[in-house]
Design a protein around this motif. Structure first.
Motif, short mmCIF file in Angstrom:
data_model
loop_
_atom_site.label_atom_id
_atom_site.label_comp_id
_atom_site.label_asym_id
_atom_site.label_seq_id
_atom_site.Cartn_x
_atom_site.Cartn_y
_atom_site.Cartn_z
N ARG A 127 55.02 11.89 51.60
CA ARG A 127 56.41 11.79 51.15
C ARG A 127 56.93 13.18 50.84
NH1 ARG A 127 56.48 6.68 46.92
NH2 ARG A 127 55.34 5.20 48.24
N LEU A 128 58.24 13.30 50.77
CA LEU A 128 58.86 14.58 50.42
C LEU A 128 58.53 14.95 48.98
CD1 LEU A 128 60.71 16.94 51.01
CD2 LEU A 128 62.66 15.46 50.43
N TYR A 129 58.67 13.98 48.09
CA TYR A 129 58.38 14.20 46.68
C TYR A 129 57.19 13.35 46.26
CZ TYR A 129 63.02 16.27 46.63
OH TYR A 129 64.11 17.05 46.90
N GLY A 130 56.31 13.92 45.46
CA GLY A 130 55.16 13.19 44.99
C GLY A 130 55.51 12.22 43.89
N THR A 131 54.60 11.31 43.63
CA THR A 131 54.78 10.33 42.56
C THR A 131 53.63 10.44 41.57
OG1 THR A 131 53.53 8.64 43.73
CG2 THR A 131 55.89 8.77 44.21
N SER A 132 53.74 9.70 40.48
CA SER A 132 52.71 9.75 39.45
C SER A 132 51.70 8.60 39.59
CB SER A 132 53.35 9.71 38.07
OG SER A 132 54.11 8.53 37.91
N SER A 133 51.87 7.76 40.59
CA SER A 133 50.97 6.62 40.78
C SER A 133 49.87 6.96 41.78
CB SER A 133 51.75 5.41 41.27
OG SER A 133 50.86 4.35 41.63
N SER A 134 48.63 6.78 41.37
CA SER A 134 47.51 7.08 42.26
C SER A 134 47.53 6.19 43.50
CB SER A 134 46.19 6.93 41.52
OG SER A 134 46.02 5.60 41.06
N GLU A 135 48.13 5.03 43.39
CA GLU A 135 48.15 4.10 44.52
C GLU A 135 49.01 4.61 45.68
OE1 GLU A 135 47.61 -0.02 41.90
OE2 GLU A 135 49.46 0.37 43.01
N ASP A 136 49.89 5.55 45.40
CA ASP A 136 50.77 6.09 46.44
C ASP A 136 50.11 7.18 47.27
OD1 ASP A 136 53.65 5.89 44.24
OD2 ASP A 136 52.81 4.41 45.63
N TYR A 137 48.95 7.64 46.87
CA TYR A 137 48.29 8.74 47.55
C TYR A 137 47.28 8.22 48.57
CZ TYR A 137 50.56 11.86 44.29
OH TYR A 137 51.51 12.56 43.59
N ASN A 138 47.30 8.83 49.74
CA ASN A 138 46.48 8.35 50.85
C ASN A 138 45.15 9.08 50.98
OD1 ASN A 138 49.64 8.59 52.02
ND2 ASN A 138 48.68 6.57 52.15
N TYR A 139 45.12 10.32 50.55
CA TYR A 139 43.93 11.15 50.75
C TYR A 139 43.55 11.79 49.42
CZ TYR A 139 45.51 10.59 55.53
OH TYR A 139 45.93 10.06 56.72
N TRP A 140 42.23 11.87 49.21
CA TRP A 140 41.69 12.38 47.94
C TRP A 140 40.56 13.37 48.20
CZ3 TRP A 140 43.48 10.95 43.08
CH2 TRP A 140 44.42 9.92 43.07
N GLY A 141 40.46 14.34 47.31
CA GLY A 141 39.32 15.22 47.32
C GLY A 141 38.16 14.60 46.55
N GLN A 142 37.06 15.32 46.49
CA GLN A 142 35.86 14.79 45.85
C GLN A 142 35.86 15.06 44.33
OE1 GLN A 142 36.00 17.73 47.21
NE2 GLN A 142 35.01 19.04 45.71
N GLY A 143 36.73 15.94 43.88
CA GLY A 143 36.84 16.23 42.46
C GLY A 143 36.06 17.46 42.04
N THR A 144 36.51 18.07 40.96
CA THR A 144 35.82 19.21 40.37
C THR A 144 35.81 19.04 38.86
OG1 THR A 144 35.70 21.64 40.30
CG2 THR A 144 37.91 20.66 40.27
#
Length: 124
Positions: free
Chosen positions: A101-118
């Motif tokens: 999307r052009l602007y991000g949201t605060s809901s994790s459900e809207d995100y398609n790709y994730w990193g492994q975390g740090t």
């Protein structure tokens, strides 16, 4: 597909700073709004910050506003999270995520790709 890899986590004393980086590979990085989330042990994954595709718009959780800053360099396929005045309650695994999307949201459900975390650990 977009692959995301975070780095920059570590152990820091309260009041200190860290800068997280998230490098993307795959499809055009500038096509995605980016977000940062964190998850402490035994807790849900919480929104931290988001930045628009071009980097001109950002939004923060109240808990980090004024202390954290997110930015991006589309030429380097990288998004950053500068964390200042860190507190023990900031201790968590930090994830970056991408959504188309052009602007991000605060809901994790809207995100398609994730990193492994740090891991970020702030000692008192």
């Amino acid at each position: 597909q977009v692959q995301l890899v975070e780095s920059g986590g570590g152990l820091v004393q309260a009041g200190g700073s860290l800068r997280l980086s998230c490098v993307a590979s795959g499809r055009t990085f500038s096509s995605y709004a980016m977000g940062w989330f964190r998850q402490a042990p035994g807790k849900e994954r919480d929104f931290v910050a988001t930045i628009s595709r071009g980097g001109g718009s950002t939004y923060y959780a109240d808990s980090v506003k004024g202390r954290f800053t997110t930015s991006r360099d589309n030429a380097k396929n990288t998004v950053y999270l500068q964390m200042n005045s860190l507190k023990p309650e900031d201790t968590a695994v930090y994830f970056c995520a991408a959504q188309g999307r052009l602007y991000g949201t605060s809901s994790s459900e809207d995100y398609n790709y994730w990193g492994q975390g740090t891991q970020v650990t702030v000692s008192s």
